[in-house]
Motif scaffolding. Structure first.
Motif, short mmCIF file in Angstrom:
data_model
loop_
_atom_site.label_atom_id
_atom_site.label_comp_id
_atom_site.label_asym_id
_atom_site.label_seq_id
_atom_site.Cartn_x
_atom_site.Cartn_y
_atom_site.Cartn_z
N ALA A 1 0.82 -1.22 0.00
CA ALA A 1 0.00 0.00 0.00
C ALA A 1 0.85 1.26 0.00
N THR A 2 2.03 1.22 0.59
CA THR A 2 2.87 2.40 0.73
C THR A 2 3.99 2.46 -0.31
N LEU A 3 3.99 1.55 -1.25
CA LEU A 3 5.08 1.46 -2.21
C LEU A 3 5.06 2.63 -3.20
N ARG A 4 6.21 3.20 -3.45
CA ARG A 4 6.43 4.13 -4.57
C ARG A 4 7.27 3.39 -5.59
N PHE A 5 6.93 3.53 -6.86
CA PHE A 5 7.64 2.75 -7.88
C PHE A 5 7.67 3.53 -9.19
N PRO A 6 8.72 3.34 -9.98
CA PRO A 6 8.83 4.10 -11.23
C PRO A 6 7.84 3.63 -12.28
N GLN A 7 7.41 4.52 -13.14
CA GLN A 7 6.55 4.13 -14.25
C GLN A 7 7.26 3.08 -15.09
N ILE B 1 -7.23 0.30 -10.66
CA ILE B 1 -7.59 -0.09 -9.30
C ILE B 1 -7.23 -1.56 -9.13
N LEU B 2 -6.46 -1.84 -8.09
CA LEU B 2 -6.01 -3.21 -7.83
C LEU B 2 -6.25 -3.57 -6.37
N SER B 3 -6.34 -4.86 -6.11
CA SER B 3 -6.45 -5.32 -4.73
C SER B 3 -5.07 -5.54 -4.13
N ASP B 4 -5.01 -5.48 -2.83
CA ASP B 4 -3.80 -5.71 -2.04
C ASP B 4 -4.20 -6.74 -0.99
N GLU B 5 -3.90 -8.03 -1.24
CA GLU B 5 -4.47 -9.08 -0.39
C GLU B 5 -3.54 -10.25 -0.13
N PRO B 6 -2.43 -10.01 0.58
CA PRO B 6 -1.62 -11.14 1.02
C PRO B 6 -2.38 -11.96 2.06
N ILE C 1 -5.91 -10.24 4.35
CA ILE C 1 -6.25 -8.83 4.57
C ILE C 1 -6.26 -8.16 3.21
N GLU C 2 -7.39 -7.56 2.85
CA GLU C 2 -7.52 -7.00 1.50
C GLU C 2 -8.12 -5.61 1.53
N ASN C 3 -7.42 -4.69 0.88
CA ASN C 3 -7.93 -3.37 0.55
C ASN C 3 -7.83 -3.18 -0.96
N LEU C 4 -8.55 -2.21 -1.50
CA LEU C 4 -8.39 -1.82 -2.89
C LEU C 4 -7.56 -0.55 -2.98
N LEU C 5 -6.69 -0.50 -3.99
CA LEU C 5 -5.76 0.60 -4.17
C LEU C 5 -5.97 1.24 -5.54
N LEU C 6 -5.93 2.54 -5.58
CA LEU C 6 -6.00 3.30 -6.83
C LEU C 6 -4.60 3.78 -7.20
N PRO D 1 9.44 9.73 -13.72
CA PRO D 1 8.13 9.75 -13.04
C PRO D 1 7.93 8.51 -12.18
N PHE D 2 7.29 8.71 -11.03
CA PHE D 2 6.97 7.61 -10.13
C PHE D 2 5.46 7.54 -9.93
N LEU D 3 5.01 6.35 -9.52
CA LEU D 3 3.61 6.11 -9.19
C LEU D 3 3.50 5.68 -7.74
N GLU D 4 2.29 5.77 -7.21
CA GLU D 4 2.01 5.31 -5.85
C GLU D 4 0.56 4.88 -5.80
N PHE D 5 0.14 4.41 -4.63
CA PHE D 5 -1.24 3.95 -4.46
C PHE D 5 -1.99 4.82 -3.46
N GLU D 6 -3.27 5.02 -3.76
CA GLU D 6 -4.22 5.62 -2.81
C GLU D 6 -5.12 4.50 -2.30
N THR D 7 -5.20 4.33 -0.99
CA THR D 7 -6.05 3.30 -0.42
C THR D 7 -7.50 3.76 -0.45
N LEU D 8 -8.35 2.95 -1.10
CA LEU D 8 -9.78 3.28 -1.21
C LEU D 8 -10.60 2.69 -0.07
N THR D 9 -10.23 1.50 0.40
CA THR D 9 -11.00 0.80 1.41
C THR D 9 -10.84 1.48 2.77
N LEU D 10 -11.92 1.59 3.52
CA LEU D 10 -11.90 2.33 4.80
C LEU D 10 -12.54 1.50 5.90
#
Length: 597
Positions: A439-445, A502-507, A519-524, A537-546
């Protein structure tokens, strides 16, 4: 569950039909002619023959032996549902069908239904040495006497207020892609593409709002739609406009024949081989390429992104009500897996714009939680006991977005109840750490799903643990809860992530016979703010699930300071955004669930 004799009789009848068809065996995929993960009852051929009801798999039937292939999500379920005296059990990726064919069917004539397989699947099977034979009729259908009728739900317009882009604009953009590639037309065999391109939804599937059909997109932006006429009301035809010509499915072969001499794009991963065979016979030039709607559909536009945020807030309110209810009732006993799932569905139904579950809820207590895609039935439904692990994986279809969330809970009372065992707490915390890392990962395009899968597994790997499913999948916008082309998995295609996906994060972790953790949240996916000295340029995720995590299963000593702070900040956000949307007693529970660790 059907009896052993019934499935033995079905298999015997199928083998007799294969002999009449002049083949030595048959490939039976899970998919129907639309090659989707979810199929209507009329397309459940694999389940009818084998008894296995999972959403992915394949069977191969020979005269004297048969095998069922499933992935790691379904190995336990397959053993429970499919008679092992009739069906050899194989892992779909570790013991693939081509290896089994090479061992048992080299030189034999193996039939397949050309409507049910993409070219990419046949290409994987070709080196086995078996002779793959297309069949004019499906042998399963010949012996399936009480096969349900195909679905016939009406198609409905998807309003621009939720779609975000007009269909004419989408068609023009997709057609420009064809012209740039020197192509005259494209086959659209995926109903999700029709839904996105034409701003159309339907009710042919229980959990995915599709109107099933096919289409041809021409380079001048015209579309020929092949769908049962009864599905298309006059209002829908007006919505489609003059540039979309509707035809019955029976007209499809003739339309393909009219493409002789044309260059036609066809997606080898998403199109039944029947299309390629028919186009070749017509003299068309086949151009393998990705469905031109697939990537634009995956990258949600700003309206769809806002819809996803709004849908997740409403879904979070339903989840908060459910979790507060569960916290009161589960320790007392009297609830079962099915009653808990039913209660959650009732809370979701109270939310505006709710249309359906996005998939059948996975409600697994104790040992059932270790079955990755478990589905409680009246036969398997069991009580939820105090002092055990409970896993609930569920989601909703809302007109403005699709949700998918998993929480693993401890069923003891908030105070004075049973204490979770140390191994469960440690493993839950490791799963949570992997979940946070992604969820907190920053990664290059340019980074793709397979490149970041290990990020969510590393805390488990450090303890010699792992899980046998992908870490994340794409999510549609009031479409399928599983959407390509991007996923986070070692086996995924190397398709770079892009803003708007939008992707899930569910290990997870699964202890067979004891418990399951996921544990699963959805990430934008979004563009990341540039940092000093950044060179690309880098990308990151916004957590949608609350929705809060199970605080009683978190070992703070295993968290890094940054992870600890992230959980507290996330819980603070949940309380701030959801606390005012629920009743006082639920808000009180949220105060407890979201308190700093």
């Amino acid at each position: 569950m059907l009896t052993e004799v019934t499935h033995a009789e079905r298999l015997a009848a199928l083998r007799a039909e294969l002999a009449r068809s002049g083949v030595d065996g048959l490939l039976i995929p899970r998919s129907d002619e639309y090659l989707g993960e979810y199929v209507p009852p009329s397309g459940e051929r694999l389940a009818w023959v084998t008894g296995f009801t999972g959403s992915a798999g394949m069977a191969i039937v020979l005269a004297e032996r048969a095998a069922l292939f499933v992935d790691g999500r379904y190995t336990t379920q397959a053993r429970q549902q499919a008679d092992t005296t009739l069906w050899e059990q194989r892992h779909l990726t570790e013991q693939p069908p081509q290896d089994w064919l090479a061992e048992h069917a080299a030189g034999l004539r193996i039939g397949y239904d050309p409507w049910l397989h993409p070219q990419s699947m046949l290409d994987r099977l070709a080196p086995s040495g078996a002779v793959l034979v297309p069949l004019a009729a499906n042998p399963v259908d010949a012996v399936w006497r009480d096969r349900p009728a195909p679905p016939a739900a009406p198609a409905v317009p998807h309003p621009l207020a939720y779609a975000g882009r007009d269909s004419a604009e989408k068609r023009a953009e997709a057609a420009a892609t064809l012209r740039a590639a020197g192509e005259d037309a494209a086959v659209l065999a995926d109903p999700h593409s029709l839904a996105w391109l034409l701003n159309l939804r339907g009710g042919d599937l229980e959990h995915t709002p599709l109107a099933l059909g096919f289409a041809l997109l021409h380079a001048d932006a015209r579309v020929e739609l092949f769908m049962e006429p009864a599905k298309l009301s006059e209002a829908v035809r007006v919505h489609l406009g003059n540039a979309v010509a509707a035809h019955p499915p029976a007209a499809l072969a003739e339309a393909l024949a009219g493409l002789g001499g044309k260059a036609v794009r066809i997606d080898p991963d998403a199109t039944p081989v029947w299309f390629a065979a028919t186009l070749r016979e017509a003299g068309a030039t086949l151009r393998p390429g990705e469905d031109p709607c697939r990537m634009p559909r995956a990258c949600k536009n700003p309206v769809e992104q806002e819809g996803a945020r709004a849908a997740h807030k409403r879904d979070a309110a339903a989840m908060a009500r459910f979790l507060a209810w569960f916290a009161r009732h589960a320790p007392q006993g009297g609830e079962t897996e099915m009653s808990a799932a039913g209660r959650l569905l009732a809370f979701r139904r109270e939310q505006p714009l709710f249309r359906a579950e996005s998939f059948p809820a996975i409600s697994g207590a104790g040992e059932h939680g270790a079955i990755v895609h478990y589905r409680a039935t009246p036969e398997s439904d069991r009580p939820i006991h105090s002092g055990e692990c409970y896993l609930i994986d569920s989601g909703g279809q809302y007109t403005d977005g699709t949700t998918d969330i998993t929480r693993t809970l401890w069923t003891g009372a908030r105070e004075g109840g049973p204490i979770p065992p140390a191994d469960l707490v440690e493993r839950y915390t490791r799963v949570l750490r992997g979940h946070i890392a992604l969820a907190t990962l920053r990664f290059p395009q340019g980074v793709a799903g397979p490149h970041i899968d290990a990020v969510a597994r590393a805390p488990l790997w450090q303890a010699g643990l792992d899980f046998d499913h992908g870490t994340g999948h794409g999510i549609g916008s009031f479409l399928s809860v599983h959407e390509g082309p991007v996923s986070i998995s070692r086996a995924a295609r190397t398709v770079p992530l892009r803003p708007g996906m939008i992707l899930s994060d569910e290990p997870g972790f699964y202890q067979p016979g004891a418990y399951g953790i996921r544990i699963e949240n959805l990430l934008l996916t979004r563009a990341a703010e540039a940092r000093p000295g950044q060179t690309r340029p880098f990308l990151e995720f916004e957590t949608l699930t609350l929705v809060p995590y199970e605080r009683r299963l978190i070992d703070c000593a295993l968290l890094t300071p940054a992870e600890h702070a992230w959980v507290d900040a996330y819980h603070g956000r949940v309380l701030a955004e959801i606390g005012g949307a629920v009743e006082a007693d639920v808000a009180e529970w949220l105060q407890w669930a979201c308190a700093p660790l």
